[in-house]
Design an enzyme around this catalytic site. Structure first.
Site, PDB file in Angstrom:
ATOM      1  N   SER A   1       3.202  -4.935  -5.075  1.00 53.26           N
ATOM      2  CA  SER A   1       2.131  -5.452  -5.932  1.00 53.26           C
ATOM      3  C   SER A   1       1.832  -4.427  -7.014  1.00 53.26           C
ATOM      4  O   SER A   1       1.669  -3.239  -6.737  1.00 53.26           O
ATOM      5  CB  SER A   1       0.865  -5.728  -5.110  1.00 53.26           C
ATOM      6  OG  SER A   1      -0.181  -6.201  -5.928  1.00 53.26           O
ATOM      7  N   ALA A   2       1.725  -4.900  -8.259  1.00 57.16           N
ATOM      8  CA  ALA A   2       1.577  -3.982  -9.390  1.00 57.16           C
ATOM      9  C   ALA A   2       0.263  -3.226  -9.386  1.00 57.16           C
ATOM     10  O   ALA A   2       0.219  -2.034  -9.706  1.00 57.16           O
ATOM     11  CB  ALA A   2       1.720  -4.760 -10.701  1.00 57.16           C
TER      12      ALA A   2
ATOM     13  N   THR B   1       6.595 -20.249 -15.861  1.00 56.87           N
ATOM     14  CA  THR B   1       6.853 -19.325 -16.960  1.00 56.87           C
ATOM     15  C   THR B   1       6.428 -17.913 -16.589  1.00 56.87           C
ATOM     16  O   THR B   1       5.325 -17.693 -16.092  1.00 56.87           O
ATOM     17  CB  THR B   1       6.076 -19.777 -18.216  1.00 56.87           C
ATOM     18  OG1 THR B   1       6.499 -21.103 -18.576  1.00 56.87           O
ATOM     19  CG2 THR B   1       6.327 -18.827 -19.385  1.00 56.87           C
TER      20      THR B   1
ATOM     21  N   GLN C   1       0.808  -1.221   0.000  1.00 53.91           N
ATOM     22  CA  GLN C   1       0.000   0.000   0.000  1.00 53.91           C
ATOM     23  C   GLN C   1       0.841   1.271   0.000  1.00 53.91           C
ATOM     24  O   GLN C   1       0.350   2.337  -0.371  1.00 53.91           O
ATOM     25  CB  GLN C   1      -0.947   0.016   1.203  1.00 53.91           C
ATOM     26  CG  GLN C   1      -2.104  -0.961   1.100  1.00 53.91           C
ATOM     27  CD  GLN C   1      -3.080  -0.621  -0.011  1.00 53.91           C
ATOM     28  OE1 GLN C   1      -2.983   0.411  -0.668  1.00 53.91           O
ATOM     29  NE2 GLN C   1      -4.031  -1.510  -0.225  1.00 53.91           N
TER      30      GLN C   1
ATOM     31  N   CYS D   1     -10.026  -7.576   0.694  1.00 53.77           N
ATOM     32  CA  CYS D   1      -9.418  -8.899   0.527  1.00 53.77           C
ATOM     33  C   CYS D   1     -10.168  -9.984   1.283  1.00 53.77           C
ATOM     34  O   CYS D   1      -9.592 -10.960   1.731  1.00 53.77           O
ATOM     35  CB  CYS D   1      -7.963  -8.865   0.980  1.00 53.77           C
ATOM     36  SG  CYS D   1      -6.953  -7.704   0.047  1.00 53.77           S
TER      37      CYS D   1
END
Length: 389
Positions: A201-202, A241, A181, A329
């Site tokens: 986190s993106a 991957t 955050q 969340c």
């Protein structure tokens, strides 16, 4: 910020702590990566091009927090990065976490359990409580890992991470910081903070959902047993991957934050002051949580005695407002906030808490629209309760 979709043009989005709308730079980088294709583990030209996208993004994201490129491991998001960090495999025996952490930290990761540390009325970690807990671990001949948010996702309280680091390292422990955050709202330097592991986190900074990172301060820190094994990707720390397009979007969002952080943070702070001054003047008894300590410039958690967050959220949604009741969340469930409970907030007040969070594209008109809608909804709900009583 109003949605561009035909059915959402009249809506105002003020739930940036749940997820930030995709930055144009991030969208463009993702489209370009999708058009190129290729597997970053392949040796042919297409594979090398994909690898170049990954490593350029890795470099830019590492620079956002002052880290070395080689020490950044991509994950599927902040929760996986936290789970990867919270492992005895780094050399710790006992996990200590603050009582206001994200559920992915409270769950304990790969530790059997997590011992909670107390916070004060503003949501700041008790350094005395931490000291006592560290001494208890040391007396047992164990080594502690401490996990702490840099800034809380509900209240926005910024934690005293440097002071925590001094105590942790004096006790021979390890320190993980969840900076999910905080990124994009305040400057972050992993070396200045002095932490061992840091989570990003993106989608909190305008990148895509489903991509995050765990960053080590030093490559001397080794993980004995990675969470996901079976391939050599990410230097053996995370098999699978690489999600090239998401990584490209993450890198582009990080680059935009590096350029614009100062101006965006100042804008968000001005909007926060405008919002909170008006909230307290609009309805008698309104309480803004954590107002006595440094907080993120974009986060406001407010409650009015006698209101219920679930009812208020429905009313605000009908008025075109996208806000939340704290963390997003918990699968859409509205329950008493564990953060406010740890802060000692009375349950009646906690059950009415609404979180308003802004971002790089929020404008004054968005805040003003919310204030009009919030006052209308709160006043209506309180009147209904008085009639019912």
């Amino acid at each position: 910020m109003a949605y561009d979709g035909n059915s959402m043009t009249s809506r105002t989005y003020l739930d940036w702590n749940a997820t930030a709308p995709l930055r144009p730079e991030s969208r463009a980088a993702m489209v370009e990566a999708l058009d190129r294709g290729g597997n970053a583990s392949s040796l042919h030209a297409e594979g090398r091009a994909a690898r170049s996208i990954v490593e350029n993004a890795r470099r830019g994201i590492a620079q956002l927090v002052g880290a070395e490129t080689k020490n950044l491991t991509f994950t599927s998001g902040g929760s996986e990065a936290n789970a990867l960090a919270l492992s005895p495999g780094w050399g710790a025996d006992v996990l200590l976490v603050s009582a206001i952490e994200h559920p992915s930290v409270l769950a304990g990761g790969q530790f059997a359990k997590a011992d909670n540390l107390p916070v004060d009325v503003n949501g700041s970690l008790s350094l005395t409580g931490l000291q006592v807990a560290l001494e208890h671990v040391s007396r047992r001949g164990k080594r502690a890992m401490v996990s702490l948010m840099l800034a809380n996702n509900e209240v926005g309280t910024i934690q005293p991470v440097k002071a925590v680091a001094e105590l942790v390292y004096a006790a021979g422990g390890l320190l993980h910081v969840d900076a999910v955050q905080a990124a994009g709202r305040i400057p972050i330097d992993i070396n200045d903070l002095g932490v061992d592991l840091l989570t990003l986190s993106a989608h909190k900074i305008g990148g895509p959902q489903g991509i995050g990172a765990l960053i080590r301060r030093s490559d001397k820190l080794h993980l004995a047993r990675p969470l996901m094994r079976g391939g050599g990707q990410e230097r053996g720390l995370r098999a699978g991957t690489e999600n090239i397009a998401a990584i490209a979007g993450f890198g582009a969002a990080a680059a935009a934050v590096r350029v614009n952080l100062s101006s965006e943070a100042a804008m968000m702070r001005a909007l926060q002051e405008r919002l909170e001054d008006s909230l307290c003047n609009a309805v008698e008894g309104a309480v803004v949580f954590g107002s006595g300590v440094p907080r993120l410039p974009n986060t406001t958690l407010v409650s009015v005695p006698g209101t219920k967050a679930d009812t208020l959220l429905i009313a605000l949604d009908l008025e075109g407002m996208a806000v939340s009741a704290g963390s997003a969340c918990s699968s859409g469930k509205i329950a008493p906030s564990h953060v406010l409970a740890a802060m000692g907030v009375a349950s009646e007040l906690a059950l009415g808490a609404i979180r308003v969070s802004t971002g790089y594209a929020t404008e004054e008109k968005d805040v003003d629209r919310f204030l009009i809608a919030w006052r209308k909804c709160v006043t209506t709900l309180l009147k209904r309760q008085q009639v019912a009583a």
